[in-house]
Scaffold this motif. Structure first.
Motif, short mmCIF file in Angstrom:
data_model
loop_
_atom_site.label_atom_id
_atom_site.label_comp_id
_atom_site.label_asym_id
_atom_site.label_seq_id
_atom_site.Cartn_x
_atom_site.Cartn_y
_atom_site.Cartn_z
N GLY A 290 0.83 -1.20 0.00
CA GLY A 290 0.00 0.00 0.00
C GLY A 290 0.87 1.25 0.00
O GLY A 290 2.00 1.23 0.48
N ASP A 291 0.33 2.33 -0.52
CA ASP A 291 1.06 3.60 -0.60
C ASP A 291 0.68 4.44 0.62
O ASP A 291 -0.19 5.30 0.55
CB ASP A 291 0.70 4.30 -1.91
N TYR A 292 1.35 4.19 1.75
CA TYR A 292 0.93 4.80 3.01
C TYR A 292 1.17 6.32 3.04
O TYR A 292 0.49 7.05 3.77
CB TYR A 292 1.62 4.13 4.20
N ASP B 96 4.21 2.21 -4.30
CA ASP B 96 3.74 1.26 -3.30
C ASP B 96 4.83 0.94 -2.28
O ASP B 96 5.97 0.63 -2.64
CB ASP B 96 3.28 -0.04 -3.96
N THR C 198 -2.64 -5.86 7.00
CA THR C 198 -3.25 -5.23 5.83
C THR C 198 -3.33 -3.73 6.03
O THR C 198 -3.61 -3.24 7.13
CB THR C 198 -4.67 -5.80 5.57
N PHE C 199 -3.03 -2.99 4.96
CA PHE C 199 -3.32 -1.57 4.96
C PHE C 199 -4.83 -1.40 4.80
O PHE C 199 -5.48 -2.15 4.07
CB PHE C 199 -2.58 -0.86 3.83
N LEU D 77 -3.72 5.64 4.49
CA LEU D 77 -3.80 4.23 4.81
C LEU D 77 -3.34 3.94 6.23
O LEU D 77 -2.20 4.23 6.61
CB LEU D 77 -2.95 3.41 3.83
N ASN E 33 -7.07 7.32 -0.78
CA ASN E 33 -5.67 6.95 -0.76
C ASN E 33 -5.18 6.68 -2.18
O ASN E 33 -5.92 6.19 -3.03
CB ASN E 33 -5.43 5.76 0.17
N VAL F 236 -6.59 1.42 -2.27
CA VAL F 236 -6.88 0.24 -1.45
C VAL F 236 -8.26 0.39 -0.83
O VAL F 236 -8.56 1.41 -0.22
CB VAL F 236 -5.82 0.06 -0.35
N SER G 116 -5.07 -5.20 0.01
CA SER G 116 -3.68 -5.03 0.41
C SER G 116 -3.03 -6.37 0.75
O SER G 116 -1.83 -6.55 0.58
CB SER G 116 -3.59 -4.08 1.60
N SER H 105 -2.42 -5.39 -8.08
CA SER H 105 -3.47 -4.44 -7.71
C SER H 105 -4.36 -4.04 -8.88
O SER H 105 -5.37 -3.36 -8.70
CB SER H 105 -2.85 -3.18 -7.10
#
Length: 570
Positions: A126-128, A134, A176-177, A186, A482, A486, A505, A515
């Motif tokens: 995930g792209d926090y 990612d 998991t995000f 996220l 996000n 996600v 995620s 994805s």
């Protein structure tokens, strides 16, 4: 892992009448799988303990893998986790393989800064920090790690600065995000399997014996772990909100794979956790920053007989094309995997036996997916398998360590038929497998499979599909939501069918899929696409042509298309 009786013997948790393994449809299967891992350059073994004996449960569980486009070039790269051994590091490390776009991969682990030895479990993608690249979160026995993708082909361990350092040595399992509060950032859910140390020795009590053979101890008899929820502060840091959110109330089970998805169709992401030998959790999002476990109430914690199962892997998808997300959960041998049909009314029905999955009780199931393998518009079921007790396999050949993969072909009428030999040598080949990820690594419009095999290199199953079925891929880019979208849901309507999928995620077993959401369209040349973004916004795109990838940016519609070209290595 098996549910154990008081005397430590494995017991079946489902009363399944013997069923003949026939092929009632008589239909050809147009997906054919070939393991191309060696030719593709995936040579390094996944080291997880001693292959011939397992003194501790730490050496048994294994780990996952991910399809992830880390360099944002439109081609799926591969990230494979690894364990180690108790004697030495033995050169074991997680590995990142860059896709060369010609059917081969290059090991770029060192260059990317991802070399790390330890007992890795699972990976979430995930792209926090919403920078368009990612990131990776990896759980361990020990310290979990957050890797920030720097956008230049390298990663940085930012665990400490993100506020994710642990004060005690936990065994991180599923993660998991999830944007649980829908603020566009996220958050992170992390499960812990159990409390492990090197005290309970092989055969030392009733929980360390299976089929009369002394084996490693657990999970029964060991203290279960707990869940943690971290809220993303939007500044590169996280805050532990486990108590305030209520996830700490989900206790008493051995948590494994974790999936964030909207199971009750209310636009807010929930969390499902497969739990080993104990009731599984379905944490419903209450829209106010808290969660409530409704697994038992909604019929997704136990099987139809009210029995616990050895929940390990999770496949999430819409197998019966009713717009609801169903759950496939894998279990131990002498039991079946379970298929929960989502009724769309805050409940699940165990349809394992009427759907035809009751025929298979021979194998220990791990990674799983609900994925359309032949592009006919009806999602199939895929399960990887592998034993856990080398000591039992040596004495009881009916419980082997190395076993085949299994496909349940969707017949389109609510039933499935089991396929092994019919789907190619890569399916019937016997391995001791754990995690798997689904994605189109060669960009040719069909779904391939990456599989983790213990103490040998991973498998890369190239799908050499035949026939004229059409397909559509959807890649989403969030703006208010996000960046990696996600939790977004895509509903495709094609040829009189409707199918829902979500950007996940983590799923399968400790793994992460491509994805880009993939829809087989069968004979339909067009699909109507509806996107529900994680923040709740709806976009509709009519009559999208098949046999292409569409990239959709939130609020802007389709910003790019790609017809793809077959990789020259195929």
């Amino acid at each position: 892992m098996p549910v154990l009786s008081a005397k430590g013997q494995g017991v079946s948790t489902r009363n399944v009448a013997p069923t003949k393994r026939g092929k009632p449809s008589g239909l050809p299967f147009n997906a054919h799988f070939t393991d191309v891992a060696r030719a593709a350059g995936l040579h390094a073994p996944v080291v997880v303990g001693d292959p011939d004996k397992k003194a501790w449960i730490l050496e048994t569980v294994g780990c996952g893998a991910a399809f992830v486009d880390y360099d944002h070039d439109g081609w799926m790269d591969i990230f494979v986790l690894s364990g180690t051994t108790l004697e030495s590091e033995s050169g074991a490390t997680n590995r990142l393989y860059k896709n060369n776009r010609d059917g081969t991969f290059t090991d770029v682990t060192e260059k990317a800064g991802l070399r790390r030895t330890g007992w890795a479990s699972s990976v979430a993608v995930g792209d926090y920090n919403n920078d368009g690249f990612d990131d990776l979160f990896v759980t361990y026995w020990g310290q979990n790690v957050l890797y920030r993708n720097n956008g230049d082909g390298t990663f940085t361990d930012v665990t400490k600065e993100a506020g994710l350092l642990q004060t005690a040595k936990h065994w991180g399992s599923g993660c998991t995000f999830i944007d649980y509060d829908r603020d566009g950032h996220l958050d992170l859910f992390v499960a812990n399997y159990l409390e492990f140390d090197f005290t309970a020795k092989t055969g030392s009590n009733d929980f360390c014996n299976w089929k009369g053979v002394p084996v490693m101890c657990g999970p029964r008899g060991l203290p279960p772990g707990r869940a943690t929820l971290y809220r993303n502060n939007g500044k590169g840091t996280f805050t532990d909100v486990s108590e305030a959110s209520g996830v700490l109330k989900a206790t008493g089970s051995y948590m494994m794979t974790a999936v964030s998805a909207d199971f009750d169709n209310d636009g807010w992401p929930d969390i499902y956790v497969a739990c080993d030998s104990t009731p599984s959790f379905l944490l419903r999002n209450n829209h106010n920053g808290t969660f409530t476990d409704v697994g038992l109430e909604w019929g997704a914690a136990l099987n139809e007989d009210g029995n616990e199962q050895a929940g390990m892997g999770l496949g999430i998808g819409d197998y019966n094309l009713d717009g609801n997300l169903d759950i496939l959960k894998t279990h131990f041998s002498d039991d079946t995997s379970v298929l929960y049909r989502n009724t769309g009314k805050n409940s699940f029905d165990d349809v394992t036996v009427p759907c035809g999955l009751g025929v298979e009780t021979r194998f220990v199931g791990w990674g799983a997916g609900i994925v359309d393998l032949d592009n006919n518009g009806n999602p199939d079921l895929f399960v990887v398998t592998g034993g856990v007790y080398p000591e039992v396999a040596a004495k009881l050949p009916q419980y082997p360590l190395h076993t085949p993969r299994v496909i349940f072909r969707n017949l389109g009428d609510g039933k499935f038929e089991e396929l092994i030999d019919e789907a190619g040598p890569a399916i019937s080949a016997a391995h001791c497998s754990r995690g798997c990820a689904f994605g189109d690594f060669d960009n040719d419009g069909d779904m391939d499979v990456l599989i983790v095999n213990l103490n040998e290199p991973p498998s890369l199953l190239r799908n050499d599909m035949t026939g004229s079925n059409h397909w559509l891929k959807v890649k989403l880019e969030g703006v208010k939501s996000n960046r990696g979208a996600v939790g977004a849901r895509v509903t495709a309507r094609y040829g009189g069918k409707v199918q829902a999928q979500e950007v996940l995620s983590q799923s399968s077993f400790y793994s992460a899929n491509d994805s880009r959401l993939h829809f087989g369209l069968g004979g339909a040349e067009f699909a109507d696409v509806e996107i529900r973004w994680p923040n709740g916004g709806i976009e509709k795109i009519a009559k999208v042509a098949g046999d292409q990838l569409i990239v959709v940016r939130e609020g802007s519609g389709i910003i790019r298309t790609d017809k793809f070209g077959k990789a020259s290595g195929k």
